[in-house]
Design a protein around this motif. Structure first.
Motif, mmCIF file in Angstrom:
data_model
loop_
_atom_site.group_PDB
_atom_site.id
_atom_site.type_symbol
_atom_site.label_atom_id
_atom_site.label_comp_id
_atom_site.label_asym_id
_atom_site.label_seq_id
_atom_site.Cartn_x
_atom_site.Cartn_y
_atom_site.Cartn_z
ATOM 1 N N GLN A 11 0.820 -1.207 0.000
ATOM 2 C CA GLN A 11 0.000 0.000 0.000
ATOM 3 C C GLN A 11 0.858 1.265 0.000
ATOM 4 O O GLN A 11 0.530 2.245 -0.663
ATOM 5 N N LEU A 14 2.076 1.808 -3.403
ATOM 6 C CA LEU A 14 0.983 2.269 -4.255
ATOM 7 C C LEU A 14 0.839 3.792 -4.187
ATOM 8 O O LEU A 14 0.646 4.462 -5.215
ATOM 9 N N GLU A 15 0.944 4.332 -2.967
ATOM 10 C CA GLU A 15 0.842 5.785 -2.813
ATOM 11 C C GLU A 15 2.018 6.491 -3.488
ATOM 12 O O GLU A 15 1.869 7.566 -4.068
ATOM 13 N N GLN A 16 3.188 5.881 -3.410
ATOM 14 C CA GLN A 16 4.372 6.442 -4.062
ATOM 15 C C GLN A 16 4.191 6.469 -5.584
ATOM 16 O O GLN A 16 4.555 7.436 -6.260
ATOM 17 N N LYS A 18 1.318 6.638 -7.182
ATOM 18 C CA LYS A 18 0.326 7.667 -7.516
ATOM 19 C C LYS A 18 0.993 9.014 -7.742
ATOM 20 O O LYS A 18 0.659 9.756 -8.676
ATOM 21 N N VAL A 19 1.937 9.342 -6.881
ATOM 22 C CA VAL A 19 2.646 10.630 -6.991
ATOM 23 C C VAL A 19 3.452 10.689 -8.291
ATOM 24 O O VAL A 19 3.418 11.689 -9.024
ATOM 25 N N THR A 21 2.973 8.967 -11.064
ATOM 26 C CA THR A 21 2.047 8.989 -12.202
ATOM 27 C C THR A 21 1.523 10.399 -12.436
ATOM 28 O O THR A 21 1.426 10.868 -13.575
ATOM 29 N N SER A 22 1.191 11.093 -11.323
ATOM 30 C CA SER A 22 0.703 12.468 -11.427
ATOM 31 C C SER A 22 1.783 13.392 -11.958
ATOM 32 O O SER A 22 1.525 14.275 -12.781
ATOM 33 N N GLU A 27 -2.159 10.088 -15.250
ATOM 34 C CA GLU A 27 -3.252 9.573 -14.412
ATOM 35 C C GLU A 27 -4.340 8.888 -15.226
ATOM 36 O O GLU A 27 -4.924 7.884 -14.794
ATOM 37 N N HIS A 31 -3.842 2.587 -14.761
ATOM 38 C CA HIS A 31 -4.822 2.102 -13.784
ATOM 39 C C HIS A 31 -4.065 1.380 -12.662
ATOM 40 O O HIS A 31 -3.360 0.386 -12.909
ATOM 41 N N LEU A 32 -4.225 1.867 -11.420
ATOM 42 C CA LEU A 32 -3.508 1.294 -10.270
ATOM 43 C C LEU A 32 -4.335 0.171 -9.648
ATOM 44 O O LEU A 32 -5.540 0.325 -9.422
#
Length: 642
Positions: A11, A14-16, A18-19, A21-22, A27, A31-32
């Motif tokens: 998890q 996963l947050e790392q 997201k950053v 990808t942004s 984005e 797809h995560l």
């Protein structure tokens, strides 16, 4: 749109992601997906069924997906040397030891260069390699009994080790590694999207082909079977894909194609109640056959298509074949005529072509048509001297049912109607009778025609190109040609020079015809320089046509490979008429001009022993015209034998 799936069981990771990808603005494209390690392969198979283009994963999870033989590319987030150095440093800090004893539990894709880095950093490292997800708990249990200072590994390894009270450090990925994987996946996804588009185009091409098409592998397994093949072989592609070709089609020569790469064409075989024509082509990669394409057609369909094409061609048989480049010559005279013809083609105006017999009047007429805005419409040529006046009228204007005895029940279109939006070429316009001339004049004025026996006019859009080998103004003075029609025809005039006035063209054309007929009749004939010069001294009253036929006859019958002036002179003199008679002196021509037409014809016939071809050439008219005049003047043919 391309689809990229990122799968992780961590998890925090996963947050790392997201950053990162942004940061890359991806984005909408990535797809995560979060899942347990044990569910990774199931998720990958599901994504494959959803047309995902590429999967991104890390560590053991990536290795598990790759080992599951997923058919879509997998991009790994690799552990860099910097990532591993950070983990080893953290291990030293946690243990407080400068050279801690470390157990690294990992899949093969996680341990690249780790041993070398461990030596550099003074780490006492032992690697425990994993092959499956189930190995993790086994390895953790084993390591827990061996008194290591600290355990390194992925998310599940660390969790299980902590449950046993062991010190752990989880291996992490830096932002650079994540972004590198995302960008690589984006490139792969774009490439796969292009592949998909090309595959769909290829599929459409295969499916909508009228030919049956089957693609097979090296072991004769059917890979592709299109709709036409389904129809022709009465089978379903769904049922046949994966089966051997022999199950539906017995091709004895297929083995030589697959083993030796031989191409097989036009192989005919009977399939059920059909006869089909088969072509087999190998698929070759790096000089090795890896399969084959089989294409086939129903022979009866081929025959029907050929018949249809023939009928369409016959229905549109009025086609101009020639263009200006087909008119051969290097003289400035012919170059200028071709230039003028090109200019004439740009305007939609009635044109008169004047030139002696054999100068190429119809070639120029066809060329003007093909260069004009009417080139896609019919080109119809009619020789006004070849048909009697009443027949010429019915051919030009057509007729309705019952117009005259022998008229067809449905009537008939005339050539003016058939040439609608195209060009009508009236050759030897000088031979048209007075009544025909008056009707033609009305057509030129009103742009409408009336069929024989009809009472209504039909509007037409036709360009008229007329041609004559006679002096029309002289015919006007004699009362044989209408002056008003002459002025209607001569809006634009193209004068064709006789061959004798085209400097350099006799030799150039002779060389061209020698080359042409050598190739046609498989000969090796050459003319000497003096022979070419001798040809240029001859008047060629029949112009290019006469020269063409003379060279053809020379190539066929001479029996020699080198033609000199002496041979050429004898050959010219041995023709069916000799050069002296055919080229008449100016004095003879002048004396003939003083005679009436009937007397002139009689004089020429007698001098040529009533040879119709020779007489027509001397008089400058066609043989049909001469026959018609013989009938008009009641002149009998009296050939003398020697």
């Amino acid at each position: 749109m391309s689809k990229i799936a990122f799968i992780t069981s961590d998890q925090t990771f996963l947050e790392q992601v997201k950053v990162s990808t942004s940061d890359l603005g991806l984005e909408d494209k990535v797809h995560l997906n979060f899942c347990q390690l044990s569910n990774a392969t199931a998720l990958a198979h599901h994504l494959q069924s959803q047309d995902t283009d590429v999967i991104i994963a890390r560590g053991g999870l990536a290795q598990l997906i790759i080992d599951a033989n997923i058919k879509i590319p997998v991009v790994e987030v690799v552990f860099t040397g910097q990532d591993l150095a950070y983990v080893f440093q953290e291990a030293k800090i946690k243990t407080g030891l400068s050279s801690p004893k470390v157990a690294f539990i990992a899949f093969d894709n996680m341990v690249a260069d780790v041993e070398m880095l461990a030596k550099i950093l003074n780490i006492d490292l032992t690697i425990y390699r994993l092959e499956t997800n189930e190995d993790i708990s086994i390895m953790v249990k084993k390591v827990s009994q061996l008194h290591y200072d600290i355990i390194l590994g992925g998310n599940k390894t660390v969790m299980l080790a902590q449950q046993k009270g062991l010190q752990t450090v989880m291996i992490h990925s830096g932002d650079h590694a994540i972004k590198t994987a995302l960008l690589e996946a984006q490139k792969i996804a774009q490439g796969r999207q292009i592949e998909k588009e090309n595959a769909e185009k290829f599929k459409a091409l295969i499916d909508y082909s009228m030919e049956g098409i089957i693609s097979i592998s090296q072991d004769k397994k059917i890979l592709i079977l299109n709709r036409a093949a389904e129809r022709l072989l009465n089978c379903s592609a769904k049922d046949m894909i994966g089966r051997e070709l022999d199950a539906i089609l017995n091709l004895p020569n297929i083995d030589s194609c697959l083993s030796e790469g031989q191409q097989i064409q036009d192989y005919v075989l009977q399939q059920a109640h059909r006869w089909i024509s088969v072509n087999i082509g190998p698929i070759i990669v790096d000089s090795v056959p890896i399969g084959a394409f089989v294409t086939f057609q129903d022979i009866s369909r081929i025959q029907e298509a050929e018949a249809k094409i023939r009928n369409e061609v016959l229905a549109r048989k009025f086609i101009a074949k020639y263009n200006l480049q087909d008119i051969i010559g290097i003289s400035p005279q012919i170059a200028e005529v071709k230039r003028i013809a090109s200019e004439i083609s740009k305007v939609d105006v009635t044109t008169l072509i004047i030139g002696n017999s054999g100068t190429g009047k119809e070639l120029f007429a066809q060329s003007i048509h093909n260069l004009s805005s009417r080139s896609s419409a019919p080109f119809i040529a009619v020789n006004c001297a070849a048909l009697p006046p009443n027949l010429l009228e019915s051919e030009l204007f057509g007729y309705v049912e019952g117009a005259f005895t022998g008229a067809t029940k449905k009537g008939k279109q005339g050539l003016f109607e058939m040439a609608h939006r195209g060009t009508l070429f009236l050759d030897e316009i000088s031979e048209m009778d007075q009544y025909g001339q008056s009707r033609l004049l009305r057509v030129l004025q009103e742009r409408q025609i009336m069929r024989l026996g009809d009472n209504k006019y039909i509007p037409i859009d036709v360009r008229i190109i007329a041609a004559s080998n006679k002096d029309l103004e002289e015919l006007i003075h004699k009362g044989n040609f209408r002056q008003d029609l002459f002025y209607r025809l001569k809006v634009l005039v193209l004068n064709l020079p006789p061959l004798r006035d085209r400097s350099g063209d006799v030799e150039y054309l002779a060389h061209h015809f020698i080359k042409l007929y050598n190739r046609t009749y498989q000969k090796q004939i050459e003319l000497t320089t003096d022979a070419y010069f001798y040809l240029t001294q001859y008047a060629w009253p029949g112009n290019v046509r006469e020269l063409n036929h003379f060279i053809e006859r020379l190539v066929i019958t001479t029996g020699k490979t080198t033609i000199t002036e002496d041979i050429l002179q004898k050959f010219l003199e041995s023709r069916e008429y000799d050069t002296r008679n055919s080229t008449f002196s100016s004095a003879t021509n002048n004396s003939l001009n003083l005679l009436s037409e009937e007397a002139k014809i009689r004089s020429v016939l007698e001098s040529s022993n009533f040879n119709i071809k020779k007489s027509a050439d001397i008089l400058g008219i066609s043989r049909p015209t001469l026959y018609r005049k013989l009938q008009n003047y009641n002149i009998q043919i009296k050939r003398t034998t020697f």
